[in-house]
Design a protein around this motif. Structure first.
Motif, PDB file in Angstrom:
ATOM      1  N   GLN A  22     -10.030  -7.592  -6.378  1.00 17.53           N
ATOM      2  CA  GLN A  22     -10.181  -6.399  -5.551  1.00 17.53           C
ATOM      3  C   GLN A  22      -9.595  -5.211  -6.318  1.00 17.53           C
ATOM      4  N   ARG A  23     -10.166  -4.026  -6.114  1.00 23.14           N
ATOM      5  CA  ARG A  23      -9.756  -2.862  -6.884  1.00 23.14           C
ATOM      6  C   ARG A  23      -8.489  -2.207  -6.345  1.00 23.14           C
ATOM      7  N   SER A  24      -8.065  -2.599  -5.162  1.00 25.84           N
ATOM      8  CA  SER A  24      -6.851  -2.036  -4.571  1.00 25.84           C
ATOM      9  C   SER A  24      -6.322  -2.993  -3.510  1.00 25.84           C
ATOM     10  N   ASP A  66      -8.771  -5.090   3.679  1.00 23.92           N
ATOM     11  CA  ASP A  66     -10.041  -5.008   4.409  1.00 23.92           C
ATOM     12  C   ASP A  66     -10.791  -6.333   4.341  1.00 23.92           C
ATOM     13  N   GLU A  67     -10.867  -6.922   3.155  1.00 18.97           N
ATOM     14  CA  GLU A  67     -11.570  -8.208   3.017  1.00 18.97           C
ATOM     15  C   GLU A  67     -10.829  -9.305   3.778  1.00 18.97           C
ATOM     16  N   THR A  87       0.853  -1.199   0.000  1.00 17.38           N
ATOM     17  CA  THR A  87       0.000   0.000   0.000  1.00 17.38           C
ATOM     18  C   THR A  87       0.890   1.250   0.000  1.00 17.38           C
ATOM     19  N   ARG A 114      -5.602  -2.028  -0.564  1.00 20.02           N
ATOM     20  CA  ARG A 114      -6.336  -1.655   0.645  1.00 20.02           C
ATOM     21  C   ARG A 114      -7.638  -2.433   0.743  1.00 20.02           C
ATOM     22  N   GLN A 115      -8.330  -2.604  -0.377  1.00 20.52           N
ATOM     23  CA  GLN A 115      -9.565  -3.398  -0.358  1.00 20.52           C
ATOM     24  C   GLN A 115      -9.247  -4.856  -0.029  1.00 20.52           C
TER      25      GLN A 115
END
Length: 589
Positions: A570-572, A578-579, A457, A574-575
Motif C-alpha cells: 500500500q502507498r500509505s 481503508d483496505e 497516520t 491511510r490506504q
C-alpha cells in the motif's frame, strides 16, 4: 475422613490406617504428578496441616529408609525442603511409607517462562546456594573412588552407543573428548547429592521462597563428585542456569568446573541415545538434538565454557527490587523522584527504566548512562540518543502516546520523566505481561491494532517516520481500555535516509530497505512495519494463512503490506486502513 479415591475407600482405609497420625487425617487425595513409582497422596489433618504421603512396596524398605535418613540430615542444615516427619510400614507390612510436610506453590519449571531474565537469574542464584549447602555433607570415608564408580557405569553405556547407538554429526568429537579427558575424574572429592536437581523438582511459594522436593536415590546412590550434579543443569533458560552456577560458587567458577561440566553433559547426552532408542523412542529426536546443542555450546568441545553462560552480570537492588547491570553503578539518585516499585532492565537501547511513586502519583523514569546488561551501545551514546529522542515525544503528543513530563541531566547521565500507565506490554522481554496482553480477545486486539494504525497516520502527518517500532512499544491499559504507545526514541523527521546499513530494531518488524545502506525510509516502509505488527498481534508472528484468524480477505491485505517489493505494498498507512476496513466488513468484524 474424605478420600478422593472413588470406589476404593475401604481398600485404602485398610492400607493407610496403620500410619502414625492416621486418626488426624480429614482429607486424602491421590497425586499423579511426578516420574517415580511411589504412590503419592495429599493429606489434610484436623489441625489444618498439609502433608505429603508417599508409599511403595516393602521391597524398597532399605532404600526408602536410607532416603529418609538422608532427608533428615539435609533438613537439619536448614535446606528449604519438605520436612521429613515419619517413616514406617503400613498395609499389614506389605508397604513402606514416608510422611513429609506439603509445600504449596508452583514448579519452577512452569514459573520460569513468566519471569524476566533478572528474576530468573536471582532464582538460579538461590538454587545454586541451596545445592552448595546440600553438598556440604561428605560421602562415607570408605566409599570407592569416584572415577572407579563413574566409569563402571558410563563405560558400559558408551560401549552400547558404539554398537547400538544412532550416529549423528559430531559423535566422534564427543567420544574422543570423553576418552582424552578421563584423567580429570581421578581423585575427586565426593559428597551427598540430591540426585535429581533440576527446575522440575523445585517449588516457588507465593511469598517467593524456593523449596527443593523429590529426594530419591537415583544415580550412584546419590553421592559422588559434587559437580556431577550439574549434569541436569537446564539450558532452556540461560539466566537461571548461569545464576545457579554463580550462586553455587558465590562468583566465577574455576576452569576445572567447566571442563568437568562439559564432560558430564556430553557423556550423559550421548549415552542417553541407546536408552531412548529402546525405552523412549518418542524422545530420541530431542536427545539427538541435545547432543548437537552440546557440540554448539562448547564449540565442538574446544571451549570449556558453554555459549549460554552469562558471566558479565551484576545484580543491584533499589527499594528491594532487583535489576541487572554489566557492572556496579550508583543509582541512588533515583530516590529523588520517589519510591521505586518496578524496574525494566531488558532494553537493548542502553536505557534502564523505573516505575516510581511519590506524593503526586506514579511516573515512569527512563535513564541513560548506566552500563545496562543488554545495551547495544556505550552509555555516552545512550545519553545522546535519549536527548535526541525527546523532541519526537513533544511533537507527536497524542492520546495514545505516553506523556512526557520533564527531562534533566542527573546521576552522571540523562533522565526523562513520563506519566505512568498501568498497562501490560506486548514485548516478549516481559513474559507475564506479554501473556496477559496476547490472551486478549480478538475484538480487543482489533481495537489495539487500529489505534496503532491511526497513531502512525498522525506520525506521518507531523512529518515523521517510525524507526524501531516493535512489540515492546505496544501496551494496553485494561482498566481504561486504552492502547498506549511508548519507546519511540528513534522516530525521525522526514526525509530519512538509511546511513547505517542495518537500522535499529527487531528484524521481525523490519522491511528490506531497513537493511540497505542509502535506502529511503518512508511511509511505505512503515506500511511494512504495520503489516508485521498485525502478524505479531493476531497470529503470534506466523505469516501463514493457516495461523491467521481473521479470514482470507484481511490476510491478503496484510500479506500485501509485508511484501519485500516496495511497489507491491500500500502507498500509505491511510490506504492500508481503508483496505483493512473494507475487508473487515466482508469478514463480518
Amino acid at each position: 475422613m474424605w478420600l478422593g479415591l472413588p470406589g476404593k475407600r475401604v481398600y485404602y482405609l485398610n492400607v493407610i490406617s496403620s500410619i502414625k497420625g492416621f486418626e488426624t487425617f480429614v482429607k486424602v487425595e491421590p497425586v499423579s504428578k511426578g516420574m517415580s513409582s511411589d504412590k503419592k497422596y495429599y493429606v489434610e489433618t484436623v489441625d489444618r496441616r498439609h502433608l505429603l504421603l508417599r508409599m511403595t512396596d516393602i521391597s524398597e524398605y532399605y532404600r526408602k529408609k536410607s532416603e529418609f535418613k538422608m532427608m533428615k540430615q539435609v533438613f537439619a542444615l536448614d535446606v528449604p525442603m519438605p520436612e521429613p516427619l515419619d517413616f514406617g510400614l503400613c498395609n499389614d507390612g506389605k508397604s513402606v511409607y514416608t510422611l513429609l510436610t506439603w509445600v504449596d506453590g508452583d514448579e519452577v519449571e512452569a514459573v520460569l517462562p513468566t519471569l524476566s531474565e533478572t528474576k530468573q537469574y536471582i532464582l538460579g542464584i538461590k538454587s545454586g546456594e541451596i545445592l552448595r549447602k546440600i553438598h556440604s555433607i561428605p560421602a562415607s570415608s570408605d566409599a570407592d573412588s569416584w572415577a572407579e564408580r563413574y566409569f563402571s557405569v558410563i563405560d558400559e553405556r558408551l560401549d552400547a552407543f558404539r554398537t547400538e547407538g544412532v550416529p549423528f554429526n559430531g559423535d566422534t568429537i564427543i567420544l574422543e573428548y570423553l576418552e582424552a579427558n578421563r584423567h580429570m575424574l581421578k581423585d575427586l572429592p565426593q559428597c551427598r547429592h540430591h540426585g535429581d536437581y533440576h527446575e522440575g523438582n523445585m517449588i516457588l511459594t507465593k511469598d517467593g521462597k524456593l523449596f527443593v522436593i523429590d529426594w530419591h536415590y537415583v544415580d550412584f546412590d546419590n553421592y559422588g563428585d559434587p559437580w556431577y550434579e550439574f549434569n541436569r543443569v537446564g539450558c532452556t533458560y540461560p539466566a537461571f542456569a548461569s545464576g545457579q552456577i554463580n550462586g553455587y560458587f558465590n562468583g566465577k567458577p574455576p576452569e576445572k568446573f567447566w571442563r568437568l561440566l562439559a564432560y558430564y553433559l556430553a557423556a550423559s547426552a550421548i549415552t542417553s541415545i541407546v536408552w531412548a532408542k529402546y525405552f523412549a523412542p518418542e524422545r530420541l529426536n530431542a536427545i539427538l538434538k541435545l547432543n548437537e546443542d552440546i557440540l554448539a555450546w562448547f564449540d565442538n568441545m574446544k571451549n570449556p565454557v558453554p555459549s549460554w553462560y552469562t558471566e558479565d552480570l551484576y545484580i543491584q537492588y533499589i527499594d528491594e527490587i532487583p535489576y541487572k547491570l554489566k557492572k556496579p553503578f550508583d543509582m541512588s539518585f533515583i530516590s529523588r523522584y520517589g519510591t521505586v516499585f518496578k524496574v525494566f532492565d531488558d532494553q537493548d537501547s542502553g536505557n534502564i527504566c523505573f516505575g516510581i511513586q511519590n506524593d503526586d502519583g506514579k511516573y515512569f523514569i527512563k535513564f541513560a548512562g548506566a552500563p545496562t546488561e543488554r545495551a547495544c551501545c556505550w552509555p555516552e551514546h545512550a545519553i545522546q540518543n535519549l536527548k535526541s529522542a525527546l523532541p519526537a515525544y513533544r511533537d507527536l503528543a497524542h492520546d495514545n502516546l505516553i506523556d512526557l513530563v520533564s527531562d534533566e541531566e542527573i546521576g552522571g547521565g540523562y533522565a526523562a520523566v513520563f506519566k505512568w500507565t498501568d498497562s501490560e506490554c506486548m514485548g516478549r522481554m516481559y513474559p507475564a505481561s506479554q501473556k496477559k496482553f496476547m490472551d486478549m480477545p480478538i475484538e480487543t486486539k482489533l481495537r489495539v491494532y487500529e489505534d496503532i494504525l491511526l497513531f502512525h497516520t498522525h506520525v506521518h502527518e507531523k512529518g515523521y517516520v517510525a524507526i524501531d517500532f516493535y512489540d515492546g512499544s505496544i501496551m494496553y491499559d485494561f482498566e481504561k481500555a486504552q492502547t498506549i504507545i511508548c519507546d519511540i526514541d528513534f522516530y525521525s523527521k522526514k526525509p530519512y535516509i538509511n546511513k547505517m546499513g542495518r537500522l535499529w530494531g527487531s528484524s521481525r518488524y523490519m522491511s528490506p530497505e531497513e537493511f540497505m545502506l542509502g535506502a529511503e525510509i518512508d511511509e511505505i516502509t512503515n506500511v511494512y512495519t504495520m503489516g508485521a505488527v498485525a502478524f505479531a498481534l493476531f497470529s503470534e508472528y506466523d505469516r501463514s494463512i493457516e495461523k491467521w484468524p481473521l479470514g482470507k480477505e484481511l490476510y491478503e491485505v496484510i500479506k500485501k503490506a509485508v511484501s519485500d517489493e516496495r511497489e507491491l505494498r500500500q502507498r500509505s498507512i491511510r490506504q492500508l486502513i481503508d483496505e483493512w476496513n473494507c475487508s473487515k466488513t466482508v469478514n463480518g468484524f
